[in-house]
Write an enzyme that holds these catalytic residues in place. Structure first.
Site, PDB file in Angstrom:
ATOM      1  CB  CYS A 107      -1.222  -0.134   1.408  1.00 41.92           C
ATOM      2  SG  CYS A 107      -2.137  -1.782   1.556  1.00 41.92           S
ATOM      3  CB  THR A 108       4.271   1.576   1.585  1.00 41.20           C
ATOM      4  OG1 THR A 108       3.126   1.977   2.907  1.00 41.20           O
ATOM      5  CG2 THR A 108       4.856   3.322   1.651  1.00 41.20           C
TER       6      THR A 108
END
Length: 212
Positions: A107-108
């Site tokens: 997600c980062t």
């Protein structure tokens, strides 16, 4: 005395055939904490995943939001705690991406890829919005840490995710990673799902936006 002759096959061949199912221990499926190979799953060291029964299998979930349709409106809080409705974005193309959780590796990576291509999205006249089940405070810290220039919305309880029919992965234990592209009229033009290649969402959405 009469003898009994049997056909030249074994009794096992008379049994109904079954497609073999392959299940793996949870330790092989998911590693610990932020090193999870599944990118979006936050795990403690004690976390284990149940092995599904033979009747469950892998379900393919059809989303309620479809290409060519207008999705249901929503009101969610952004990273500053302000209420934001989907209708607010009407008038310009919108890239709305659902992701599992803040501060997980995949997600980062995805958030930063959207950040790094943000000028390209602006040039295409599009807005970018990320949605996950994290609260506004988590979003605020996440956006500040990685200097994200776009809106993050808090879908606590995953209500909107469920209404839109975003499918889950890993037998329902991992929230799906799905991106929608809406045109300026709010009509869905693309639905893209790829849990394990987060950066591909940027490539696919930009490709479509250039054709609108």
């Amino acid at each position: 005395m009469a003898s009994l002759s049997l056909p030249k096959h074994t009794f096992t061949s008379l049994l109904p055939t079954q497609t073999p199912r392959h299940y793996y221990p949870s330790s092989q499926l998911v590693s610990k904490s932020s090193n999870s190979q599944f990118y979006g799953l936050k795990l403690s060291n004690s976390t284990s995943l149940p092995i599904p029964s033979s009747s469950s299998g892998m379900n393919i979930i059809c989303g309620k939001v479809e290409k060519g349709k207008v999705p249901p409106n929503f009101n969610l809080k952004d990273q500053d705690g302000k209420s934001v409705s989907l209708s607010k974005f009407k008038g310009k193309p919108l890239v709305l991406y659902f992701y599992p959780a803040d501060e997980t590796p995949g997600c980062t990576k995805q958030a930063c890829a959207f950040r790094d291509s943000y000028e390209k999205f602006k040039k295409a006249g599009a807005q970018v919005v990320g949605v996950s089940g994290d609260d506004s405070a988590s979003h605020k810290a996440f956006a500040k840490k990685y200097k994200l220039p776009y809106t993050l919305l808090s879908d606590e309880g995953n209500k909107v995710r469920k209404e839109w029919g975003v499918p889950s992965d890993l037998f329902g234990t991992l929230p799906g990673r799905q991106t929608y592209v809406l045109d300026k009229n709010g009509v869905v033009q693309l639905i893209y799902n790829n849990q394990f290649q987060p950066e591909k969402h940027i490539d696919e959405t930009l490709k479509l936006l250039q054709s609108l």
